[in-house]
Design an enzyme around this catalytic site. Structure first.
Site, mmCIF file in Angstrom:
data_model
loop_
_atom_site.group_PDB
_atom_site.id
_atom_site.type_symbol
_atom_site.label_atom_id
_atom_site.label_comp_id
_atom_site.label_asym_id
_atom_site.label_seq_id
_atom_site.Cartn_x
_atom_site.Cartn_y
_atom_site.Cartn_z
ATOM 1 N N ASP A 186 0.850 -1.187 0.000
ATOM 2 C CA ASP A 186 0.000 0.000 0.000
ATOM 3 C C ASP A 186 0.886 1.236 0.000
ATOM 4 O OD1 ASP A 186 -2.236 -1.521 0.020
ATOM 5 O OD2 ASP A 186 -2.711 -1.229 2.146
ATOM 6 N N ASP A 198 -14.262 -6.793 -4.311
ATOM 7 C CA ASP A 198 -14.428 -6.947 -2.869
ATOM 8 C C ASP A 198 -15.867 -7.381 -2.645
ATOM 9 O OD1 ASP A 198 -11.879 -5.873 -2.635
ATOM 10 O OD2 ASP A 198 -12.603 -3.847 -2.218
#
Lengths: 252, 206
Positions: A11, A130
């Site tokens: 990230d 997701d």
């Protein structure tokens, strides 16, 4: 034999790696390029860099970072985070990314998949999904799992493939961050449904979890973040153990 | 000086970056004179065969490439264009290698186990790391049988007498072809870690 892939995910915020790292020996702790190189040397099969910058300035920094990554990393890498147009994707392609992931923007406007695939090829487009179970139905969500949509996981994955996705990256928001393993039956169903590779993300806490999703879950690759970043399961050990279990992996 | 042929098929950047990491001097060009004058020539690219072939033709590069006498390396779509013909768009190609390019996954299930222990069908494109075997020629000097290289492709050259490396994916195919000064790899050496670097280095030293 085609190897099952192990993919660390980094990230990135404003050009730096976010998740805590306790590696020693890096020239600059938190430098995404240095960390990526280290993973590549350890046997990572690909890298994923996810931009979580909230500002325009942060996004610009990310594109510059992608250029640096492409110069220095000798394995394929995927970038994602906030890509919502063909132009966004093109910018990252020209910076040297091998693939991009689209998520919420494709849920909002599925034609985005067709457009990017038509211009840059199916192999360039990874559709990240997701989803979580709501009343027994695998519901596609956006905004980190917070917003349920009308879409259902399997139908959406199939549609993404038909629109030109080269790969599906599926994260179960019920399992992400739990370190209790992946929903293997769901992964197996997804993998059997699709003719493109499935990357499993979210939930790995042990070598066995990863082994399970690659065998029972029939996933083609496993992506993880914290188990690598915090050194809980170093990539060389993971691959050695998977190899011992008879799972085809690329050993360095 | 190495000439990387620019025929508008993308992915030149990764090859250029890989040459940069090796410290090699290169130029990206579609100029026939510069390509003829280069010590080594690379033909990279991704995309669809008939479109890519058309782009080479438009630039008048087909005859130029065929007549080169210095070491030439085609990568991915590059090696496919150097074959006789491709099933993709039923495309006649340059005919440097005596092989046809076939679609992967023509058979639904392979008994040889190459699809992995539990896969029910072959995923196409083949995306990821696979092994190379039956290595021949100095292009693979210093490499072990079974070395892993990175693939992203839906088509591959069939086996031929010019095969210098093989890979199994549903069927065996030519991971690499070689004839005289011409070489080509279906995999991406520029993305294949240390192994790929060694192959590119070997090419630069041919």
């Amino acid at each position: 034999m085609l190897a099952k892939r192990i993919i660390p995910c980094l990230d990135i915020k404003d050009g730096a790696t976010v998740k805590g790292i306790n590696f020693l020996g890096l020239q600059q702790v938190g430098d995404p390029v240095e960390l990526g190189k280290k993973y590549a040397e350890e046997g990572a099969d690909e890298l994923v860099y996810l931009d979580i910058s909230a500002t325009l300035e942060g996004r610009k920094t990310f594109a510059e970072l992608v250029t640096r990554i492409a110069r220095q990393i000798n394995i394929p890498f995927t970038v994602g985070g906030g890509i919502s147009s063909v132009e966004d994707a093109g910018l990252l392609l020209r910076a040297g990314a091998d693939k991009i992931t689209v998520n919420s923007a494709a849920v909002r406007r599925p034609e985005l998949i067709d457009e990017i695939a038509a211009k840059y090829g199916n192999q360039f487009v990874v559709v990240a999904i997701d989803a979580k179970q709501i009343d027994g139905r695998w519901t596609v969500t956006t905004h980190g799992g917070k917003r349920p949509t009308e879409r259902e996981l399997f139908a959406w994955a199939r549609e993404a493939q038909e629109r030109g996705a080269g790969e599906i990256l599926f994260t179960s928001m019920d399992h992400d961050g739990t370190k209790n393993g992946y929903p293997c039956e769901t992964f197996a169903r997804l993998s059997d449904l699709l003719s493109i590779p499935v990357v499993a993300s979210g939930g790995a806490g042990s070598v066995q979890d990863i082994a399970d999703v690659l065998t029972m879950g029939r996933a083609d690759a496993a992506l993880a973040a914290s188990i690598f970043h915090y050194g809980e399961i170093p990539i060389p050990r993971l691959k050695k153990e998977l190899h011992t279990m008879g799972i085809p992996v690329r050993l360095i | 000086m190495i000439a990387v042929i620019d025929y508008d098929t993308g992915n030149l950047r990764s090859v250029a970056n890989a040459l940069g990491r090796l410290g090699a001097e290169f130029m990206v060009t579609d100029d026939p004179a510069k390509i003829r004058g280069a010590e080594r020539v690379l033909l990279p690219g991704v995309g669809e065969a008939s479109t890519a072939m058309e782009k080479l033709r438009q630039r008048g590069l087909v005859e130029v490439i065929r007549s080169l006498t210095q070491p030439v390396l085609g990568i991915c779509i590059g090696v496919q264009l150097m074959c006789r013909r491709s099933e993709e768009g039923n495309t006649p190609c340059m005919g440097i290698f005596d092989a046809e390019v076939k679609r992967l996954g023509a058979r639904p299930v392979c008994p040889c186990g190459c699809m992995g222990p539990v896969a029910k069908r072959l995923k196409v494109p083949e995306m990821g790391w696979n092994t190379i075997a039956h290595l021949r020629t100095p292009l693979f000097a210093g490499l072990d049988e079974g070395a892993y290289v990175y693939y992203v492709h839906s088509y591959a050259p069939e086996l031929s007498r010019q095969t210098i490396a093989t890979t199994l994916y549903g069927m065996p195919f030519s991971a690499a072809l070689g004839r005289d000064n011409f070489y080509g790899t279906q995999f991406h050496p520029e993305k294949s870690g240390r192994i790929g670097e060694r192959i590119l280095k070997n090419f630069l030293e041919l």
